[in-house]
Design a protein around this motif. Structure first.
Motif, mmCIF file in Angstrom:
data_model
loop_
_atom_site.group_PDB
_atom_site.id
_atom_site.type_symbol
_atom_site.label_atom_id
_atom_site.label_comp_id
_atom_site.label_asym_id
_atom_site.label_seq_id
_atom_site.Cartn_x
_atom_site.Cartn_y
_atom_site.Cartn_z
ATOM 1 N N GLY A 284 -59.166 53.333 -21.024
ATOM 2 C CA GLY A 284 -58.708 53.281 -22.405
ATOM 3 C C GLY A 284 -58.833 51.879 -22.991
ATOM 4 N N ASP A 285 -59.334 51.777 -24.201
ATOM 5 C CA ASP A 285 -59.588 50.488 -24.849
ATOM 6 C C ASP A 285 -58.323 49.630 -24.861
ATOM 7 O OD1 ASP A 285 -60.144 48.401 -26.723
ATOM 8 O OD2 ASP A 285 -61.621 49.669 -27.708
ATOM 9 N N ALA A 286 -58.394 48.454 -24.237
ATOM 10 C CA ALA A 286 -57.225 47.575 -24.114
ATOM 11 C C ALA A 286 -56.670 47.139 -25.464
ATOM 12 C CB ALA A 286 -57.589 46.349 -23.277
ATOM 13 N N ALA A 288 -55.968 48.823 -27.941
ATOM 14 C CA ALA A 288 -55.018 49.811 -28.470
ATOM 15 C C ALA A 288 -53.739 49.858 -27.650
ATOM 16 C CB ALA A 288 -55.666 51.193 -28.507
ATOM 17 N N THR A 289 -53.501 48.826 -26.821
ATOM 18 C CA THR A 289 -52.321 48.748 -25.969
ATOM 19 C C THR A 289 -51.728 47.344 -26.062
ATOM 20 O OG1 THR A 289 -53.374 47.916 -23.951
ATOM 21 C CG2 THR A 289 -53.566 50.284 -24.379
ATOM 22 N N ASP A 290 -50.685 47.118 -25.269
ATOM 23 C CA ASP A 290 -50.103 45.783 -25.219
ATOM 24 C C ASP A 290 -50.877 44.847 -24.289
ATOM 25 O OD1 ASP A 290 -49.419 47.012 -22.852
ATOM 26 O OD2 ASP A 290 -47.305 46.445 -22.912
ATOM 27 N N MET A 291 -51.946 45.347 -23.653
ATOM 28 C CA MET A 291 -52.755 44.504 -22.778
ATOM 29 C C MET A 291 -53.424 43.377 -23.550
ATOM 30 S SD MET A 291 -54.502 47.598 -20.572
ATOM 31 C CE MET A 291 -55.562 46.544 -19.606
ATOM 32 N N ALA A 292 -53.877 43.685 -24.770
ATOM 33 C CA ALA A 292 -54.577 42.679 -25.566
ATOM 34 C C ALA A 292 -53.686 41.470 -25.824
ATOM 35 C CB ALA A 292 -55.060 43.284 -26.878
ATOM 36 N N GLY A 293 -52.406 41.719 -26.100
ATOM 37 C CA GLY A 293 -51.484 40.624 -26.353
ATOM 38 C C GLY A 293 -51.272 39.737 -25.146
ATOM 39 N N ALA A 294 -51.515 40.279 -23.955
ATOM 40 C CA ALA A 294 -51.387 39.509 -22.719
ATOM 41 C C ALA A 294 -52.689 38.820 -22.338
ATOM 42 C CB ALA A 294 -50.935 40.424 -21.585
ATOM 43 N N GLY A 295 -53.700 38.897 -23.217
ATOM 44 C CA GLY A 295 -54.967 38.234 -22.949
ATOM 45 C C GLY A 295 -55.895 39.000 -22.034
#
Length: 435
Positions: A284-286, A288-295
């Motif tokens: 799943g595209d990062a 669209a999750t909180d993963m992006a905020g964690a870099g």
């Protein structure tokens, strides 16, 4: 309309493989289909992923399956399913030999059934049109190194010196990723240059070598060298933080897929379409999750960025309640565990309340209903799972309509059946990831 009405408008009952027709239509002529799972230990996820992949191979001409597994282990399976000389005649034997924890991810009955089916399909095809089965992961640094050195001694002895230098650099750490990671953190020298030099020397001699050897086996040797290079980077990155090591791993997996796509069939002339099998957290595209905020980036995001949204279809799977195979801690013996009903307000609870049965949701390409654009908790069970922590963890905030192109919802899940219990001698990799 209410939210539940909006959900029911898109959800389609999921009972047999023919119910996947709307998803097959959505896939169309896409070259890459990445199929996720909300855990690595659920029978239904493997079964539906297999059902979709069979249809893609038979009806849409897909030519390889790439999984979240180690290259050397999966390459033995590849040789079996493609009926290569001296390979295991039953793919079960190749899968049963998996020796890195958690072995149940691939050494299980569902994967055996699929690989036996795949071998049967390949038996009716010319060698250059047979469907492959490959591993994308980065953990097999020592297995890849030993396999590579052994192959070079027989086929390309001119490269043995470079391989031996790289191997001798890693050997003092006793095949212990933790020891190497800490040594590279506190000592100025690392094995990075030795690994890069080895890969460079292999690639430099590719043309003449391919003409004299098995092109597929030569490609596998280069891939083992690429694993060594990126695994070395992975272990060094772990000391600096989990986000960086995660990114090294997912970039490696997409780089490996791109090499497989470029490699094509044995004659290199046939464009190949690929199915990926990985956890939802990779598929799943990062963004669209909180993963992006964690870099963090991931496979799904990288595939869309490199290949475009028209050529990539991302499919998620999830379940409301049931059972799973997992370990209670890293390296622990696997065990069947209960999966309680999804917590209120989650994606899984919404689908349960609105639909109440197994269902397929294909995300509209244009305007989307509100529930697909809202951030909802979405369950993610790793190889380590503690059901008692469900209320505090095990969920990834997700905008479903941006994370996936389609989603399969399972009401009641069951644990998959491993081929064997974890063995005492099995290698437990150092990692900062549970997926």
């Amino acid at each position: 309309m209410s939210t539940h009405d909006d959900v029911r408008t898109l959800a389609r009952p999921l009972r047999t493989g023919r119910d996947l027709d709307p998803l097959i239509e959505r896939i169309g002529d896409a070259r890459i289909v990445a199929v996720g799972e909300a855990s690595h230990g659920t029978h239904e996820y493997y079964a539906w992923r297999s059902a979709l992949t069979r249809r893609l191979i038979e009806e849409r001409g897909f030519g390889l399956v790439a999984v979240e597994g180690d290259w050397p282990d999966c390459y033995r399976v590849n040789r079996s399913v493609r009926l290569r000389p001296d390979a295991e005649q039953d793919p079960r034997d190749a899968l049963d030999a998996f020796a890195r924890w958690p072995t149940w991810m691939w050494a299980n009955d569902d994967v055996v059934d699929f690989c036996r089916w795949l071998r049967g399909v390949n038996a009716t095809r010319p060698e250059e049109r047979r469907v492959g089965f490959y591993g994308l992961d980065v953990y097999s640094v020592w297995d890849s190194m030993h396999t590579l050195v052994g192959w070079l001694r027989v086929h390309e002895p001119q490269h043995v010196d470079a391989a031996t230098r790289a191997l001798s650099c890693f050997e003092p750490f006793g095949e212990d990723g933790a020891e190497y990671a800490f040594a590279s953190r506190f000592a100025p020298a690392s094995c990075e240059q030795a690994a890069v030099d080895l890969l460079r020397s292999l690639c430099a001699g590719r043309g003449a070598a391919e003409a004299a050897t098995d092109r597929e086996a030569r490609f596998a040797a280069e891939q083992n060298a690429a694993v060594v290079v990126d695994a070395e980077r992975y272990y060094r990155a772990m000391i600096r933080g989990s986000a960086e090591s995660w990114n090294v791993r997912d970039v490696h997996m997409v780089d490996t897929l791109d090499r497989l796509l470029a490699h094509g069939g044995d004659d290199g002339a046939h464009p190949v379409k690929a199915v990926l099998w990985e956890h939802n957290t990779h598929v799943g595209d990062a963004r669209a999750t909180d993963m992006a905020g964690a870099g963090m980036t991931n496979v799904g995001q990288l595939l869309r960025e490199r290949h475009g949204t028209d050529d990539v279809v991302l499919v998620g799977l999830g379940g409301y309640r049931g059972g799973v195979i997992a370990g209670s801690r890293w390296g622990a013996q696997m065990a069947p565990m209960p999966v309680p009903p999804a917590r209120p307000g989650s994606l899984e609870a919404l689908l349960h309340d609105a639909v109440g049965q197994d269902a397929l949701v294909v995300v509209p390409r244009g305007e989307q209903p509100d529930w697909l654009t809202r951030r909802l908790d979405h369950r993610a069970i790793g190889v380590v799972y503690r059901p008692e922590r469900e209320r505090r963890g095990n969920y990834v905030p997700t905008v479903l309509g941006r994370r996936y192109d389609a989603f399969l919802h399972i009401e009641e899940t069951t644990p998959l059946h491993p081929l064997h219990l974890e063995r005492a001698e099995e290698h437990v990799p150092l990692t900062s990831e549970a997926f």
